[in-house]
Write an enzyme that holds these catalytic residues in place. Structure first.
Site, PDB file in Angstrom:
ATOM      1  CB  SER A 172     -12.773 -41.300  52.478  1.00  0.00           C
ATOM      2  OG  SER A 172     -13.116 -42.101  51.285  1.00  0.00           O
ATOM      3  CB  CYS A 207     -25.443 -43.074  49.991  1.00  0.00           C
ATOM      4  SG  CYS A 207     -23.571 -42.584  50.510  1.00  0.00           S
TER       5      CYS A 207
HETATM    6  N1  PLP Z   1     -18.771 -40.871  55.978  1.00  0.00           N
HETATM    7  C1  PLP Z   1     -19.071 -39.778  55.498  1.00  0.00           C
HETATM    8  C2  PLP Z   1     -19.449 -38.750  56.464  1.00  0.00           C
HETATM    9  C3  PLP Z   1     -19.308 -39.643  54.161  1.00  0.00           C
HETATM   10  O1  PLP Z   1     -19.667 -38.438  53.775  1.00  0.00           O
HETATM   11  C4  PLP Z   1     -18.926 -40.687  53.438  1.00  0.00           C
HETATM   12  C5  PLP Z   1     -19.111 -40.579  51.776  1.00  0.00           C
HETATM   13  O2  PLP Z   1     -19.845 -39.766  51.241  1.00  0.00           O
HETATM   14  C6  PLP Z   1     -18.623 -41.955  53.767  1.00  0.00           C
HETATM   15  C7  PLP Z   1     -18.411 -41.959  55.170  1.00  0.00           C
HETATM   16  C8  PLP Z   1     -18.287 -43.139  53.186  1.00  0.00           C
HETATM   17  O3  PLP Z   1     -16.982 -42.993  52.514  1.00  0.00           O
HETATM   18  P1  PLP Z   1     -16.438 -43.718  51.199  1.00  0.00           P
HETATM   19  O4  PLP Z   1     -17.045 -43.196  50.041  1.00  0.00           O
HETATM   20  O5  PLP Z   1     -14.838 -43.478  51.134  1.00  0.00           O
HETATM   21  O6  PLP Z   1     -16.656 -45.099  51.390  1.00  0.00           O
END
Ligand code: PLP
Length: 419
Positions: free
Chosen positions: A222, A355
């Site tokens: 990302s 989240c």
């Molecule tokens: N995977 C991990 C390990 C993350 O820390 C995050 C975001 O906090 C994501 C996936 C999700 O990424 P995005 O915010 O770009 O959708």
């Protein structure tokens, strides 16, 4: 304001902002047609794809743009599960209890579609053991996919992905010896029977990544975690790996992820990635220093001087841990109260992952690591960036100390009044 939540997102790098702004003003073409503005956009898109591919040792044809980490994880898992052998009505997936919800909730969705899922445990430091993977693979000969993150977003543990992939490849060889997989079937998974996906969202730009060395089939990234814009990322898809299309429509991203590309954001992403990987070592030196400085300040000011009980989460700082992560528990204290007080003092931190903040359940990662609810409920995650300073850290420790003192004092009051 003191910003100590870089794992949630981080400020945009100047180079990314400049290039993206320039592109928003001037690169307006849709990258598909053949007239000049379109071709300019297409050239920039191709260039960004090559730059990004190079950062992980991939070929540009193996990079597929997405809207970010969540989409990459969703696509990798559902696409890999569904692209399997034609007659399959289900299959087995192996992941871990410490994954991000983008993986865990996608697994739950796949379970509702007839797949079965094993969730590997993690140890006290958050590590997945290759032995537990080996056992699970042996117990499930119908495994089609393994997904283990490269670095954990809450506690910074860097998983032994290279070793875990070797376990999977060994198992594939054993299975191939037992029952020959017809050529047509093998082609469906690019010659591989069990695909390996790694969520590299937190690791990318922070530790060196080479997809050939890791030998993974799918890897998601990302942009906004490395100082690029939000809403863009990529999925690495090893050449020959067939996974289902994510979005159906036009021919963009080789027909696998249709829709007009967000060229300015992709340009900003490539600029941020180039800088983050180029300056990785010097940036890491700064965040390692801040990580150690922070831990020492907490140890001296809170533990030693005030007798406050502190528990460190994750591995010791070093090679097996992301440099900017400080995850610390104050058992018996409520993370929400601590966070509100930090917030009032202008300090941004987090309880677990971004989240889960606001959620009432304690962090699934800390519960998987420690099975200790009180510890999980009293946990704060600080993730540091290169722009942070020692002064900011000392101020944070001061506010924490004051808050904990005040809470402790208030707790004692009713007892004292009674006397
Ligand atoms: N995977 C991990 C390990 C993350 O820390 C995050 C975001 O906090 C994501 C996936 C999700 O990424 P995005 O915010 O770009 O959708």
């Amino acid at each position: 304001m003191i910003y100590l939540d870089h794992a949630a997102t981080c400020p945009m790098r100047k180079c990314a902002l400049d290039q993206m702004t320039e592109a928003l003003k001037n690169v307006y073409g849709n990258a598909s047609p053949s007239y000049p503005p379109a071709q300019e956009a297409k050239a920039k898109l191709d260039q960004a794809r090559s730059v990004l591919a190079e950062t992980i040792g991939a070929d540009w044809r193996e990079i597929f743009f997405t809207s970010g980490g969540t989409e990459g994880d969703n696509w990798a898992l559902t696409g890999a599960a569904e692209a399997g052998l034609p007659e399959r009505t289900g299959g087995h997936i192996i992941t871990t209890r410490a994954e991000h919800h983008a993986v865990l909730h996608t697994c739950a969705y796949l379970e509702s579609r007839g797949y079965t899922v094993s969730y590997l445990p993690v140890d006290e430091e958050g590590f997945v053991s290759p032995d537990s993977l080996e056992k699970e693979l042996a117990a499930h000969p119908d495994t089609v996919l393994v997904s283990v993150m490269l670095a954990n977003n809450e506690v910074g543990t860097i998983e032994p992905v290279e070793e875990l992939v070797r376990v999977v490849r060994k198992r594939e060889q054993e299975l191939a010896g037992k029952e020959a997989v017809p050529e047509a079937k093998r082609k469906e998974t690019g010659g591989r029977r069990i695909l390996f996906h790694t969520d590299a969202v937190q690791a990318y730009g922070k530790i060196p990544i080479d997809v050939k060395t890791l030998d993974v089939d799918l890897l998601s990234v990302s942009a906004h975690k490395i100082g690029g814009p939000k809403g863009v990322g990529f999925l690495y898809l090893r050449k020959g790996t067939r996974i289902g299309a994510l979005i159906h429509g036009g021919a963009q991203e080789s027909g696998r992820r249709a829709g007009t590309e967000n060229v300015p954001a992709i340009i900003g992403f490539a600029a941020a990635a180039e800088e983050a990987t180029g300056k990785r070592q010097s940036e890491e030196e700064k965040t390692i220093h801040l990580q150690q400085f922070f831990r020492e300040a907490l140890r001296v000011e809170l533990q030693e001087k005030e007798g406050i009980r502190i528990l460190w989460n994750g591995p010791q700082p070093g090679e097996r841990r992301l440099s900017g992560n400080v995850s610390v528990s104050f058992p018996g204290f409520d993370q929400r109260t601590l966070l509100i007080n930090l917030d009032l003092a202008g300090i941004c931190a987090s309880g677990g992952s971004a989240c889960t903040s606001g959620a009432l359940e304690p962090s699934h990662v800390l519960m998987a690591m420690t099975q200790d609810r009180k510890r999980a409920e009293g946990t704060l995650r600080f993730t540091l960036g290169t722009e942070n300073t020692e002064e900011e850290i000392l101020e944070t420790v001061r506010v924490l100390k004051e808050t904990i003192d005040r809470i402790s004092h208030d707790r004692e009051l009713p007892e004292k009044c009674h006397k």
